[in-house]
Design a protein around this motif. Sequence first.
Motif, PDB file in Angstrom:
ATOM      1  N   LEU A 239       0.984  -1.538   0.122  1.00 11.98           N
ATOM      2  CA  LEU A 239       0.156   0.045   0.440  1.00 11.98           C
ATOM      3  C   LEU A 239       1.253   1.225   0.112  1.00 11.98           C
ATOM      4  CD1 LEU A 239      -2.791   0.736  -0.699  1.00 11.98           C
ATOM      5  CD2 LEU A 239      -2.730   1.057   2.459  1.00 11.98           C
ATOM      6  N   THR A 240       0.430   1.995  -0.465  1.00 13.80           N
ATOM      7  CA  THR A 240       1.544   3.745  -0.587  1.00 13.80           C
ATOM      8  C   THR A 240       0.256   4.902  -1.030  1.00 13.80           C
ATOM      9  OG1 THR A 240       1.010   3.444  -3.385  1.00 13.80           O
ATOM     10  CG2 THR A 240       3.124   2.464  -2.697  1.00 13.80           C
ATOM     11  N   THR A 241       0.762   5.650  -1.090  1.00 15.02           N
ATOM     12  CA  THR A 241       0.122   7.098  -0.383  1.00 15.02           C
ATOM     13  C   THR A 241      -0.048   7.586  -2.228  1.00 15.02           C
ATOM     14  OG1 THR A 241       2.246   8.748  -0.069  1.00 15.02           O
ATOM     15  CG2 THR A 241      -0.017   7.516   1.416  1.00 15.02           C
ATOM     16  N   ALA A 242      -0.666   8.316  -3.067  1.00 17.84           N
ATOM     17  CA  ALA A 242      -0.947   8.490  -4.105  1.00 17.84           C
ATOM     18  C   ALA A 242      -1.663  10.197  -4.037  1.00 17.84           C
ATOM     19  CB  ALA A 242      -1.277   8.252  -5.361  1.00 17.84           C
ATOM     20  N   ASN A 243      -0.989  11.218  -4.678  1.00 15.55           N
ATOM     21  CA  ASN A 243      -1.024  12.402  -4.945  1.00 15.55           C
ATOM     22  C   ASN A 243      -0.569  13.558  -5.687  1.00 15.55           C
ATOM     23  OD1 ASN A 243      -1.882  15.105  -4.175  1.00 15.55           O
ATOM     24  ND2 ASN A 243      -0.351  15.630  -3.169  1.00 15.55           N
ATOM     25  N   GLU A 244      -0.850  12.202  -7.683  1.00 13.55           N
ATOM     26  CA  GLU A 244      -0.454  12.988  -8.329  1.00 13.55           C
ATOM     27  C   GLU A 244      -2.119  12.731  -9.462  1.00 13.55           C
ATOM     28  OE1 GLU A 244      -0.416   8.719  -8.746  1.00 13.55           O
ATOM     29  OE2 GLU A 244       0.696  10.552  -7.246  1.00 13.55           O
ATOM     30  N   TYR A 245      -2.524  13.245 -11.012  1.00  9.49           N
ATOM     31  CA  TYR A 245      -3.161  14.041 -11.220  1.00  9.49           C
ATOM     32  C   TYR A 245      -4.685  13.458 -10.305  1.00  9.49           C
ATOM     33  CZ  TYR A 245      -0.083  11.160 -14.167  1.00  9.49           C
ATOM     34  OH  TYR A 245       0.941  11.815 -15.025  1.00  9.49           O
ATOM     35  N   ASN A 246      -4.689  14.852  -9.053  1.00 10.48           N
ATOM     36  CA  ASN A 246      -5.971  15.254  -8.858  1.00 10.48           C
ATOM     37  C   ASN A 246      -7.051  15.873  -9.214  1.00 10.48           C
ATOM     38  OD1 ASN A 246      -4.641  14.085  -6.668  1.00 10.48           O
ATOM     39  ND2 ASN A 246      -3.650  16.432  -6.067  1.00 10.48           N
ATOM     40  N   ALA A 247      -6.953  16.116 -11.080  1.00 10.58           N
ATOM     41  CA  ALA A 247      -7.986  16.413 -11.966  1.00 10.58           C
ATOM     42  C   ALA A 247      -8.831  14.973 -11.391  1.00 10.58           C
ATOM     43  CB  ALA A 247      -8.024  16.503 -12.904  1.00 10.58           C
ATOM     44  N   ILE A 248      -8.351  13.822 -11.590  1.00 11.57           N
ATOM     45  CA  ILE A 248      -9.794  12.657 -12.344  1.00 11.57           C
ATOM     46  C   ILE A 248     -10.251  11.767 -11.163  1.00 11.57           C
ATOM     47  CG2 ILE A 248      -7.522  11.809 -14.533  1.00 11.57           C
ATOM     48  CD1 ILE A 248      -6.262   9.747 -12.681  1.00 11.57           C
ATOM     49  N   CYS A 249      -9.551  12.540  -9.951  1.00 13.16           N
ATOM     50  CA  CYS A 249      -9.932  12.275  -8.784  1.00 13.16           C
ATOM     51  C   CYS A 249     -10.936  12.958  -8.321  1.00 13.16           C
ATOM     52  CB  CYS A 249      -9.322  11.512  -8.092  1.00 13.16           C
ATOM     53  SG  CYS A 249      -8.364  10.266  -8.225  1.00 13.16           S
ATOM     54  N   ALA A 250     -11.456  14.049  -8.925  1.00 14.46           N
ATOM     55  CA  ALA A 250     -12.498  15.589  -8.466  1.00 14.46           C
ATOM     56  C   ALA A 250     -11.688  16.246  -7.426  1.00 14.46           C
ATOM     57  CB  ALA A 250     -14.156  14.874  -7.780  1.00 14.46           C
TER      58      ALA A 250
END
Length: 173
Positions: free
Chosen positions: A54-65
């Motif tokens: 499990l990792t954290t993600a904070n890229e391409y936030n536009a695709i995740c509302a």
Amino acid sequence: TTSAPARWSAPVAARNASGISKLSNIVGPVKVKGVCLADELHDLSRAAGKSDGLTTANEYNAICAEYLFRAKGGTNDWIAYEVPGDLRQVRLTAFFAGAVDGPRLRVSADGTSFADLAPRQTVRKLPPTPGGAAGRMQRTMVDYEADFPPGQRHLRIEWTAPMELDRVELFHP
């Protein structure tokens, strides 16, 4: 096991155009009907445990509302939570690039013997991004909600397919 209502004590500060006041003496105890552990998954530190993948993600936030932080995993990844009293309800938001599959929610009174929980879900296909770095990617956003049977203090969220988990809210007395 039924928990007594939570009692909290805290200092209080006032804020106005002049700024923020000094902290008051501790006020309380104040009775509250319930508490919500809200994990926005900035760094996975609120979890009681997690799988190695499990990792954290904070890229391409536009695709995740425009949701900023997500726990990103694949099949068999998991994250676990524990609260001091009985869990009443869970709400969580997840994003899928492909087919919506999962997650599996499991509850436990003791942290060792788990049972499945059947959440209600609301599915919303998000529009593709207009371009840019996300390159017209598209996600499906799913909100899950479930009530707990009495006596449960542990929740384990298991990935059954690639998924990004955005927010977990655990309501307990």
